[in-house]
Design a protein around this motif. Sequence first.
Motif, PDB file in Angstrom:
ATOM      1  N   ILE A 178       0.838  -1.201   0.000  1.00 42.31           N
ATOM      2  CA  ILE A 178       0.000   0.000   0.000  1.00 42.31           C
ATOM      3  C   ILE A 178       0.873   1.251   0.000  1.00 42.31           C
ATOM      4  N   ARG A 179       1.974   1.166   0.742  1.00 41.62           N
ATOM      5  CA  ARG A 179       2.840   2.337   0.857  1.00 41.62           C
ATOM      6  C   ARG A 179       3.818   2.464  -0.290  1.00 41.62           C
ATOM      7  N   SER A 180       4.010   1.399  -1.071  1.00 41.87           N
ATOM      8  CA  SER A 180       5.017   1.437  -2.130  1.00 41.87           C
ATOM      9  C   SER A 180       4.424   1.677  -3.511  1.00 41.87           C
ATOM     10  N   HIS A 181       3.110   1.800  -3.618  1.00 40.60           N
ATOM     11  CA  HIS A 181       2.455   2.069  -4.891  1.00 40.60           C
ATOM     12  C   HIS A 181       1.562   3.303  -4.752  1.00 40.60           C
ATOM     13  N   ASN A 182       1.336   3.979  -5.874  1.00 39.25           N
ATOM     14  CA  ASN A 182       0.352   5.053  -5.831  1.00 39.25           C
ATOM     15  C   ASN A 182      -1.039   4.436  -5.699  1.00 39.25           C
ATOM     16  N   GLY A 185      -2.622   2.823  -8.866  1.00 37.83           N
ATOM     17  CA  GLY A 185      -1.910   1.618  -9.293  1.00 37.83           C
ATOM     18  C   GLY A 185      -2.194   0.445  -8.387  1.00 37.83           C
ATOM     19  N   PHE A 186      -2.244   0.702  -7.079  1.00 32.92           N
ATOM     20  CA  PHE A 186      -2.488  -0.395  -6.160  1.00 32.92           C
ATOM     21  C   PHE A 186      -3.915  -0.905  -6.265  1.00 32.92           C
ATOM     22  N   GLN A 187      -4.870  -0.014  -6.540  1.00 29.99           N
ATOM     23  CA  GLN A 187      -6.247  -0.460  -6.727  1.00 29.99           C
ATOM     24  C   GLN A 187      -6.330  -1.432  -7.897  1.00 29.99           C
ATOM     25  N   ASP A 188      -5.571  -1.161  -8.951  1.00 27.25           N
ATOM     26  CA  ASP A 188      -5.555  -2.060 -10.105  1.00 27.25           C
ATOM     27  C   ASP A 188      -4.984  -3.421  -9.718  1.00 27.25           C
ATOM     28  N   ILE A 189      -3.892  -3.393  -8.934  1.00 29.38           N
ATOM     29  CA  ILE A 189      -3.281  -4.648  -8.491  1.00 29.38           C
ATOM     30  C   ILE A 189      -4.267  -5.442  -7.639  1.00 29.38           C
ATOM     31  N   MET A 190      -4.922  -4.762  -6.693  1.00 26.75           N
ATOM     32  CA  MET A 190      -5.852  -5.456  -5.810  1.00 26.75           C
ATOM     33  C   MET A 190      -7.046  -6.002  -6.578  1.00 26.75           C
ATOM     34  N   HIS A 191      -7.519  -5.256  -7.565  1.00 23.93           N
ATOM     35  CA  HIS A 191      -8.642  -5.750  -8.359  1.00 23.93           C
ATOM     36  C   HIS A 191      -8.253  -7.041  -9.075  1.00 23.93           C
ATOM     37  N   THR A 358     -28.523   3.481 -13.480  1.00 25.46           N
ATOM     38  CA  THR A 358     -27.415   2.711 -12.920  1.00 25.46           C
ATOM     39  C   THR A 358     -26.195   3.612 -12.804  1.00 25.46           C
ATOM     40  N   LEU A 359     -25.320   3.266 -11.863  1.00 28.84           N
ATOM     41  CA  LEU A 359     -24.063   3.993 -11.680  1.00 28.84           C
ATOM     42  C   LEU A 359     -22.918   3.022 -11.870  1.00 28.84           C
ATOM     43  N   SER A 360     -22.000   3.360 -12.763  1.00 30.47           N
ATOM     44  CA  SER A 360     -20.878   2.468 -13.047  1.00 30.47           C
ATOM     45  C   SER A 360     -19.881   2.452 -11.896  1.00 30.47           C
ATOM     46  N   ASP A 361     -18.968   1.491 -11.950  1.00 28.28           N
ATOM     47  CA  ASP A 361     -17.809   1.529 -11.061  1.00 28.28           C
ATOM     48  C   ASP A 361     -16.928   2.695 -11.485  1.00 28.28           C
ATOM     49  N   ILE A 362     -15.996   3.055 -10.625  1.00 29.73           N
ATOM     50  CA  ILE A 362     -15.053   4.106 -10.981  1.00 29.73           C
ATOM     51  C   ILE A 362     -14.044   3.534 -11.982  1.00 29.73           C
TER      52      ILE A 362
END
Length: 402
Positions: A178-182, A185-191, A358-362
Motif C-alpha cells: 500500500i505504501r510502495s504504490h500510488n 496503481g495499487f487499486q488495479d493490483i488489488m482488483h 445505474t451507476l458504473s464503477d469508478i
Amino acid sequence: MDPLDIIGNLHNVKPVFQPIASAIRHNVAGYEVLGRFDNGDEWKSLGPFFHDSDVPDEFKVEVDQHLLHQAIPKMLETDKEGLLFINRNAKQLMVNDGDDLLQTLLLFEQQGFAMNRIVIEVTEHDFDEDFEGLSHLLLYYKTYGIQIAIDHVGAKSSNIDRIRQLEPHILKIDTKIIRSHNADGFQDIMHSLSMLARRIGAALLFENIEDDFQLHFAWKHGGRYYQGFYLAKPEFETIDSLSVNVGEKVAEYISREKSLVEQRLAHVLNWERKVKETLPQWEGTKKVDAFIEVVTDHFDKESFRMYVCNSNGQQISSNFRKRENGWEMEPHKKGSNWAFRPYFLENMMQMKTWSRGTLSDIYSDIETREMIRTFSFPLSDQYFLFIDIRYSFIYENESLLI
C-alpha cells in the motif's frame, strides 16, 4: 549470526508463533511459525539466516525441521486448534524431493495433528526456480490434504498464470505494498488479485498489518485472514488473544461502509429525480441534442460530458462537453458505438428491464485519463442517457470514490 553457530547450537533455536486472525469468527484462526536463536544476550530472528542465499539449503532444512518438531508438539500439548503456517522456499522443499517434510507431517498426523491444518507458504520468487518440479511437489502435497499459500503475491504480475496452475488455497498479500504504490496503481493490483482469488477459490490473507487503516483495507478488499503486529506479535507461546478486538473493528467498518453506500444511493436517486423532471421534454431522436441541452442545466455541477445511445450502443446524439465557458456540442461523436465496453450491454438491459438508472464503477476515462463514473438512465426502452461524472465531484464525495 554465523550459520555454523546456529547449526551447532540447535538447542538455542526455538519457534515463535504469530497469530493469524479470522475475518469470519474474529478470533485466532491459526499461527505462523517463525524461528528465534538465543545468542546469549537476546533472542534474535532467524529471518536473516533463512534469507541468506550463501547459507546451504541443507542447513535451512535442518533448522526448519527442528522448529517444526517443536512447534507441532506445542500445539498438541496446549490443545490449540486452527492452522499452522510454515515457510519453505523452493530449494528447501526440493531437497530429497520434499520427502523429509512429508514424513515429518505424516508422523505428527499419527499423533493427531491433521494434515489439513498445515499450510505450506512459498513465495512468488520461488517460481524462478524449477517451477515444474515445484508444481508437481506441491500438487502431490495437496493430495494429503496439506494446504498451499503463495506469499508476496503481486510482486511479479508475470506469475499470474503459474499461480492459476497451482490453485493455492491462500494468497498472502503484504500490506506494505500500500505504501510502495500510488493509490490508483495499487487499486488495479488489488482488483486483479481479488479476481484471481475468486476464480481459483483462494482465500486472501493480508500480512504485516501495522495500523487500523491497513486492517480496514484488508477487510474492505475481501481479506479472510489478517496478520501483523497491530493484531499480535510473535510469541513463544500459542496465545489465543489479539491486541485489538477484531469484532468491534469490523462492526465499525460495516457501519461506515453502510453509511457510504446510503450516501451513494442518495446521489443516484437524486440524479434519477433530475432526469425524470426533464423527461416530458424528450421528443425522440430528431430533437435529441435539444433535450440534452435541457439536461445539462441540471447537472452543471456534477457532469462534464453527456450523450444518448440506442439499445445497440450506437451514439445518436452529439457529445455535450463542459468547458470553462459552458457546455459545447461535439457533433462528430454521432455514430460512435460503445457496445464493446465491458458491461455496457448488460447495464442497458438492466435499465430497460427495471426502468431504473445505474451507476458504473469508478474507471479511467479514455479521453481525459481521469477517474470517473457514469450515471445512465433509460429514456425509453430503446434510448439511454449517459452522464459522465467529473472526478472533482467524485473526489469531494467520498461515497463515490469506492
